[in-house]
Design a protein around this motif. Sequence first.
Motif, short mmCIF file in Angstrom:
data_model
loop_
_atom_site.label_atom_id
_atom_site.label_comp_id
_atom_site.label_asym_id
_atom_site.label_seq_id
_atom_site.Cartn_x
_atom_site.Cartn_y
_atom_site.Cartn_z
N ASP A 24 80.53 43.94 37.96
CA ASP A 24 80.77 43.23 39.20
C ASP A 24 80.63 44.13 40.42
OD1 ASP A 24 83.43 41.29 37.69
OD2 ASP A 24 81.28 40.93 37.80
N GLU A 25 80.73 45.44 40.25
CA GLU A 25 80.66 46.33 41.38
C GLU A 25 79.23 46.65 41.79
OE1 GLU A 25 82.85 49.80 40.46
OE2 GLU A 25 84.79 48.78 40.38
N LEU A 26 78.27 46.33 40.94
CA LEU A 26 76.88 46.65 41.22
C LEU A 26 76.12 45.38 41.52
CD1 LEU A 26 76.30 49.24 38.40
CD2 LEU A 26 76.47 49.71 40.83
N PRO A 27 75.43 45.31 42.65
CA PRO A 27 74.69 44.09 42.99
C PRO A 27 73.50 43.92 42.07
CG PRO A 27 74.18 45.85 44.55
CD PRO A 27 75.29 46.37 43.66
N SER A 28 73.21 42.66 41.75
CA SER A 28 72.05 42.37 40.91
C SER A 28 70.79 42.40 41.77
CB SER A 28 72.19 40.99 40.26
OG SER A 28 72.29 39.99 41.25
N GLN A 29 69.68 42.61 41.10
CA GLN A 29 68.40 42.65 41.81
C GLN A 29 67.44 41.68 41.17
OE1 GLN A 29 66.80 46.55 42.34
NE2 GLN A 29 68.80 47.50 42.51
N GLU A 30 66.54 41.18 41.98
CA GLU A 30 65.57 40.23 41.48
C GLU A 30 64.53 40.93 40.62
OE1 GLU A 30 67.20 36.81 42.75
OE2 GLU A 30 65.28 36.97 41.72
N VAL A 31 64.12 40.25 39.57
CA VAL A 31 63.06 40.78 38.73
C VAL A 31 61.74 40.44 39.36
CG1 VAL A 31 61.98 40.57 36.46
CG2 VAL A 31 64.44 40.48 36.67
N PRO A 32 60.81 41.37 39.44
CA PRO A 32 59.51 41.06 40.04
C PRO A 32 58.79 40.00 39.23
CG PRO A 32 59.45 43.19 38.95
CD PRO A 32 60.89 42.76 38.97
N SER B 131 65.84 38.24 33.09
CA SER B 131 66.40 39.20 34.03
C SER B 131 66.37 40.61 33.47
CB SER B 131 67.86 38.84 34.40
OG SER B 131 68.69 38.92 33.26
N VAL B 132 66.35 41.57 34.38
CA VAL B 132 66.46 43.00 34.06
C VAL B 132 67.49 43.58 35.02
CG1 VAL B 132 65.30 45.24 34.01
CG2 VAL B 132 64.07 43.19 33.27
N ARG B 133 68.55 44.17 34.48
CA ARG B 133 69.61 44.75 35.31
C ARG B 133 69.87 46.18 34.86
NH1 ARG B 133 72.27 40.07 37.22
NH2 ARG B 133 70.59 38.58 37.56
#
Length: 280
Positions: free
Chosen positions: A270-278, A44-46
Amino acid sequence: MAEVVEFRVPAGSHQTLLVWGLEPQPGLERSLFSAFSKFGPLYSVRAHRNAAVAGPGYYAIIKFYSAGDARRAQRTCNGQRLFQESPLKVCVCTKQKGFQQQVLALNSNKCQELANHYLGFNGWSSRIITLQNVSGFDGENEELGETLQKRSVKYLCAVEVTLPHHRVRTRGVALGEADIENSGDPLEFVTASRRAQKVAVGKALSCAFQKILLVVLENGKVAVEYNPTQEELTDSLTEEELKGLVQVSELSVEQFDLEEEVLSDVSFDDELPSQEVPSN
């Protein structure tokens, strides 16, 4: 030295990099993924906005499957500009309060990505041994004469994963379930059945991969170790015996009702939504 890579969510601090000094820009996580995935597969990359006291900018948490890949990335990228004008600061994490310590299974998509990287697209294969509808085996409160507002459809799946070059074969068994919102609608039943089948197949595939350990050698070659779990019995059965076992009763449904796999790791903010890694 050799390193063991498991088909599980990486939770160790030695597999995780902290990157800060990031400048705001469109597609920041994609740029990070492109720069750091050169050193090995990423879980993952966040990227997150800095706290107000830290000033403008962003920081990122990057999780590798391999601690060796993380160390190489840190040594190479620390102090480099990479994709921005100012240099980045990169360090290996030493303490992470936000991490869960229990071992979590990778979802089936992540398992396939990891297998493709280390074993090659032709280095493994999978097949469904059986996929059966087991809805109603739990009684669903009908003995109490209750009218259910929602019904569900359940499928039990057995999957086999084969690594022909390493002469390893493992199996996974799992239960998939989906709610039927409107039991009077035939289309809704078909849609729920497809969802339940997809979940069952994915969870069974993930279960089979959990028994495989990848031993990555210094020269880049990969050895494989078979690591049986509590489901070892399913690997020793013949196909006919396994199919017979999956002719479930209420007891066997409980036996194979595995916990739902985690599709994403713990968020650092927790306040920031996670995003999918390409994907690669």
